[in-house]
Scaffold this motif. Structure first.
Motif, PDB file in Angstrom:
ATOM      1  N   THR B  23     -51.314  24.275  -0.986  1.00  0.00           N
ATOM      2  CA  THR B  23     -50.916  23.401   0.120  1.00  0.00           C
ATOM      3  C   THR B  23     -50.859  24.175   1.426  1.00  0.00           C
ATOM      4  OG1 THR B  23     -48.647  23.798  -0.491  1.00  0.00           O
ATOM      5  CG2 THR B  23     -49.645  21.797  -1.296  1.00  0.00           C
ATOM      6  N   ASP B  26     -54.398  24.810   2.536  1.00  0.00           N
ATOM      7  CA  ASP B  26     -55.028  23.590   3.020  1.00  0.00           C
ATOM      8  C   ASP B  26     -54.499  23.194   4.390  1.00  0.00           C
ATOM      9  OD1 ASP B  26     -56.751  21.235   2.005  1.00  0.00           O
ATOM     10  OD2 ASP B  26     -55.037  20.346   3.022  1.00  0.00           O
ATOM     11  N   ILE B  46     -47.159   5.443  19.173  1.00  0.00           N
ATOM     12  CA  ILE B  46     -47.575   4.810  17.920  1.00  0.00           C
ATOM     13  C   ILE B  46     -46.444   4.715  16.913  1.00  0.00           C
ATOM     14  CG2 ILE B  46     -48.520   6.093  15.974  1.00  0.00           C
ATOM     15  CD1 ILE B  46     -51.199   5.558  16.797  1.00  0.00           C
ATOM     16  N   GLN B  49     -44.117   1.759  15.568  1.00  0.00           N
ATOM     17  CA  GLN B  49     -44.643   0.673  14.716  1.00  0.00           C
ATOM     18  C   GLN B  49     -44.173   0.834  13.277  1.00  0.00           C
ATOM     19  OE1 GLN B  49     -48.848   0.839  14.964  1.00  0.00           O
ATOM     20  NE2 GLN B  49     -48.897   0.553  17.192  1.00  0.00           N
ATOM     21  N   LEU B  50     -43.854   2.063  12.907  1.00  0.00           N
ATOM     22  CA  LEU B  50     -43.523   2.350  11.504  1.00  0.00           C
ATOM     23  C   LEU B  50     -42.062   2.026  11.213  1.00  0.00           C
ATOM     24  CD1 LEU B  50     -45.315   3.443   9.373  1.00  0.00           C
ATOM     25  CD2 LEU B  50     -44.502   5.698   9.838  1.00  0.00           C
ATOM     26  N   ALA B  51     -41.137   2.566  12.027  1.00  0.00           N
ATOM     27  CA  ALA B  51     -39.710   2.323  11.836  1.00  0.00           C
ATOM     28  C   ALA B  51     -39.055   2.530  13.195  1.00  0.00           C
ATOM     29  CB  ALA B  51     -39.132   3.283  10.799  1.00  0.00           C
ATOM     30  N   THR B  56     -35.761  10.186  12.997  1.00  0.00           N
ATOM     31  CA  THR B  56     -36.076  10.310  11.579  1.00  0.00           C
ATOM     32  C   THR B  56     -37.582  10.351  11.352  1.00  0.00           C
ATOM     33  OG1 THR B  56     -34.090   9.082  11.137  1.00  0.00           O
ATOM     34  CG2 THR B  56     -35.594   9.325   9.345  1.00  0.00           C
ATOM     35  N   LEU B  57     -38.321   9.614  12.188  1.00  0.00           N
ATOM     36  CA  LEU B  57     -39.770   9.649  12.024  1.00  0.00           C
ATOM     37  C   LEU B  57     -40.336  11.018  12.357  1.00  0.00           C
ATOM     38  CD1 LEU B  57     -41.060   6.249  13.283  1.00  0.00           C
ATOM     39  CD2 LEU B  57     -41.063   7.173  11.017  1.00  0.00           C
ATOM     40  N   PHE B  60     -39.143  13.352   9.354  1.00  0.00           N
ATOM     41  CA  PHE B  60     -39.644  13.131   7.995  1.00  0.00           C
ATOM     42  C   PHE B  60     -41.109  12.737   7.934  1.00  0.00           C
ATOM     43  CE2 PHE B  60     -35.151  12.704   7.166  1.00  0.00           C
ATOM     44  CZ  PHE B  60     -35.048  13.435   6.019  1.00  0.00           C
ATOM     45  N   ASP B  61     -41.662  12.209   9.021  1.00  0.00           N
ATOM     46  CA  ASP B  61     -43.049  11.775   8.953  1.00  0.00           C
ATOM     47  C   ASP B  61     -43.971  12.787   9.619  1.00  0.00           C
ATOM     48  OD1 ASP B  61     -45.215  10.146   8.481  1.00  0.00           O
ATOM     49  OD2 ASP B  61     -45.033   9.167  10.415  1.00  0.00           O
TER      50      ASP B  61
ATOM     51  N   PHE C 105     -51.408  17.097   3.673  1.00  0.00           N
ATOM     52  CA  PHE C 105     -50.154  17.170   2.919  1.00  0.00           C
ATOM     53  C   PHE C 105     -49.098  16.317   3.599  1.00  0.00           C
ATOM     54  CE2 PHE C 105     -46.320  19.596   1.561  1.00  0.00           C
ATOM     55  CZ  PHE C 105     -46.472  19.388   0.215  1.00  0.00           C
ATOM     56  N   LEU C 106     -48.336  15.548   2.800  1.00  0.00           N
ATOM     57  CA  LEU C 106     -47.265  14.665   3.257  1.00  0.00           C
ATOM     58  C   LEU C 106     -47.760  13.611   4.237  1.00  0.00           C
ATOM     59  CD1 LEU C 106     -44.206  17.006   3.620  1.00  0.00           C
ATOM     60  CD2 LEU C 106     -44.286  14.958   2.293  1.00  0.00           C
ATOM     61  N   ASN C 108     -48.168   9.914   5.339  1.00  0.00           N
ATOM     62  CA  ASN C 108     -47.321   8.758   5.044  1.00  0.00           C
ATOM     63  C   ASN C 108     -48.177   7.657   4.437  1.00  0.00           C
ATOM     64  OD1 ASN C 108     -45.405   6.832   4.982  1.00  0.00           O
ATOM     65  ND2 ASN C 108     -44.668   7.194   7.041  1.00  0.00           N
ATOM     66  N   GLY C 111     -46.802   3.873   4.946  1.00  0.00           N
ATOM     67  CA  GLY C 111     -46.854   3.388   6.316  1.00  0.00           C
ATOM     68  C   GLY C 111     -48.282   3.182   6.788  1.00  0.00           C
ATOM     69  N   LEU C 113     -50.469   4.644   9.056  1.00  0.00           N
ATOM     70  CA  LEU C 113     -50.706   4.416  10.478  1.00  0.00           C
ATOM     71  C   LEU C 113     -52.182   4.543  10.828  1.00  0.00           C
ATOM     72  CD1 LEU C 113     -47.955   6.135  12.604  1.00  0.00           C
ATOM     73  CD2 LEU C 113     -48.564   3.765  12.498  1.00  0.00           C
ATOM     74  N   TYR C 114     -52.881   5.465  10.182  1.00  0.00           N
ATOM     75  CA  TYR C 114     -54.254   5.735  10.561  1.00  0.00           C
ATOM     76  C   TYR C 114     -55.252   5.003   9.677  1.00  0.00           C
ATOM     77  CZ  TYR C 114     -51.923   9.360  13.117  1.00  0.00           C
ATOM     78  OH  TYR C 114     -51.078  10.011  13.957  1.00  0.00           O
ATOM     79  N   ALA C 133     -41.485   1.168   6.064  1.00  0.00           N
ATOM     80  CA  ALA C 133     -41.631   2.482   6.678  1.00  0.00           C
ATOM     81  C   ALA C 133     -42.383   3.463   5.797  1.00  0.00           C
ATOM     82  CB  ALA C 133     -40.266   3.047   7.027  1.00  0.00           C
ATOM     83  N   VAL C 136     -40.976   7.401   4.183  1.00  0.00           N
ATOM     84  CA  VAL C 136     -39.869   8.020   4.919  1.00  0.00           C
ATOM     85  C   VAL C 136     -38.516   7.770   4.244  1.00  0.00           C
ATOM     86  CG1 VAL C 136     -38.699   8.062   7.129  1.00  0.00           C
ATOM     87  CG2 VAL C 136     -41.138   7.981   7.056  1.00  0.00           C
TER      88      VAL C 136
END
Lengths: 89, 110, 168
Positions: B23, B26, B46, B49-51, B56-57, B60-61, C105-106, C108, C111, C113-114, C133, C136
């Motif tokens: 990982t 990569d 952008i 749109q998710l939350a 937090t986004l 965690f995102d 890696f990781l 989402n 969700g 988005l892309y 979401a 998350v």
């Protein structure tokens, strides 16, 4: 508008169940899970949930549903699996 | 028995090291082409749109790999506390018995 | 509930009976508040770390009032190690699912988005909520469990060190 979102409540019950299985009572002066004690705990939790409001999901019930779900998960977990195993539990 | 346990442990350790190394590699491979200037502005537009919670986004995102390492800091802290202050005293009795038997066997061989 | 007893037997080394009766319901409420904070982490302020610290606060409260040996919320060595490793494995596996499906890696997956993942796979990982979401909230739950176990493990370890130092 009441549109109940079930997903977070189910996950809250499971989460509370995991923590509630660790409860093991062997004390004399502690809080016992008698019926009156559980009813008092639930009444306090409902009052607190009404004070919190629709906290995690904002178009839901008027009370914090995941909070109550976590309380019920804790009670179910401690009643079903808590305190049964003796040594390393 | 302890040799078997040690070999299984080293096999699991090998697989974990391979997964983490792959990982990491990569993530690094072709990293220069992935960088776009102004990606923060794009994500700020952008992301909601998710939350709704942007913090937090981001944690965690967008920076999920950072958070994985950040949550491993607590494990390291517990390990260091047990290592320095406990001096190996707080272990399960089974683990202690295992270590003691290994030490005894080594002593017998010598 | 002291049934048939005139006075609860209480020696000076223990906590007072008022504390002993009130601590477990308060710990229940603290744990439920922590679970609520974790599950609302993607909508409201809070998140996995804060909610896990609140749950660990409930467990630490029980440890301090009742003592390490007969606390009602006792976390054993096996439970702590199992939960810690399972949750770390779940986090890495969620990341590896993104690595296998999209190449980063990781990513989402829920969700999306892309739009890198077909809609059928994205529906599996989607969180059942109004916001959808993605992964998350699952990462929130994983970090919350890790923090709950780690913080309470530190306090349990320090309490047992005190007992060891008294024995020596």
């Amino acid at each position: 508008m009441v549109a109940l979102v079930l997903g977070p409540i189910v996950i809250a019950v499971i989460f509370g169940f995991i923590v509630g299985t660790r409860i093991h009572l062997n004390l004399e002066n502690s809080f016992k899970f008698t019926i009156s004690g559980i009813i008092a705990l639930i009444i306090g939790a409902i009052l607190m949930a009404y004070g919190i409001g629709q906290f995690p999901v904002y178009n839901d019930l008027a009370i914090a549903a995941t909070f109550l779900g976590a309380i019920f998960g804790l009670l179910i977990g401690s009643a079903l699996l808590g305190g049964r195993a003796k040594g390393d539990h | 028995m302890s040799d078997k346990i040690a070999s299984v442990r080293s096999l699991i350790m090998l697989f974990a090291a391979i997964i983490f190394a792959s990982t990491l590699f990569d993530a690094i491979y072709g990293f220069k082409n992935l960088i776009q200037p102004g990606i923060s502005l794009v994500y700020n537009a952008i992301g909601t749109q998710l939350a709704p919670n942007m913090v937090t986004l981001v944690v965690f995102d967008w920076r999920g790999f950072d958070t994985l390492g950040e949550s491993l800091i607590l494990v390291t802290a517990v390990l260091v506390v047990l290592l320095i202050f406990g001096k190996g005293k707080i272990l399960d009795k089974n683990i202690n018995a295992d270590i003691d038997s290994v030490n005894d066997n080594e002593g017998d061989d010598e | 509930m002291a049934e048939g007893k005139k006075s609860p037997n209480w020696n000076k080394d223990d906590s007072s009976p008022i504390l002993k009766i009130m601590t477990l319901p308060i710990a229940f409420i603290m744990i439920a508040l922590g679970i609520m904070t974790i599950l609302g982490g993607h909508i409201t302020p809070g998140g996995g770390f804060q909610g896990g610290a609140m749950i660990a606060g409930g467990i630490i409260f029980c440890v301090i009032v009742y003592g390490v040996d007969d606390t009602p919320l006792k976390l054993s060595h096996r439970f702590i190690s199992t939960l810690e490793s399972l949750v770390a494995l779940a986090y890495v596996l969620l990341g590896l699912a993104g690595l296998a499906l999209t190449g980063s890696f990781l990513y989402n997956i829920g969700g999306n988005l892309y739009g890198a993942v077909p809609q059928a796979i994205a529906a599996i990982f989607s969180y059942p909520d109004v916001t959808h979401a993605g992964i998350v909230p699952y990462l929130n739950i994983a970090v919350g469990l890790k923090v709950l176990v780690g913080l309470s493990a530190i306090v349990i370890a320090f309490s047992k060190f005190k007992k060891l130092a008294e024995e020596e």
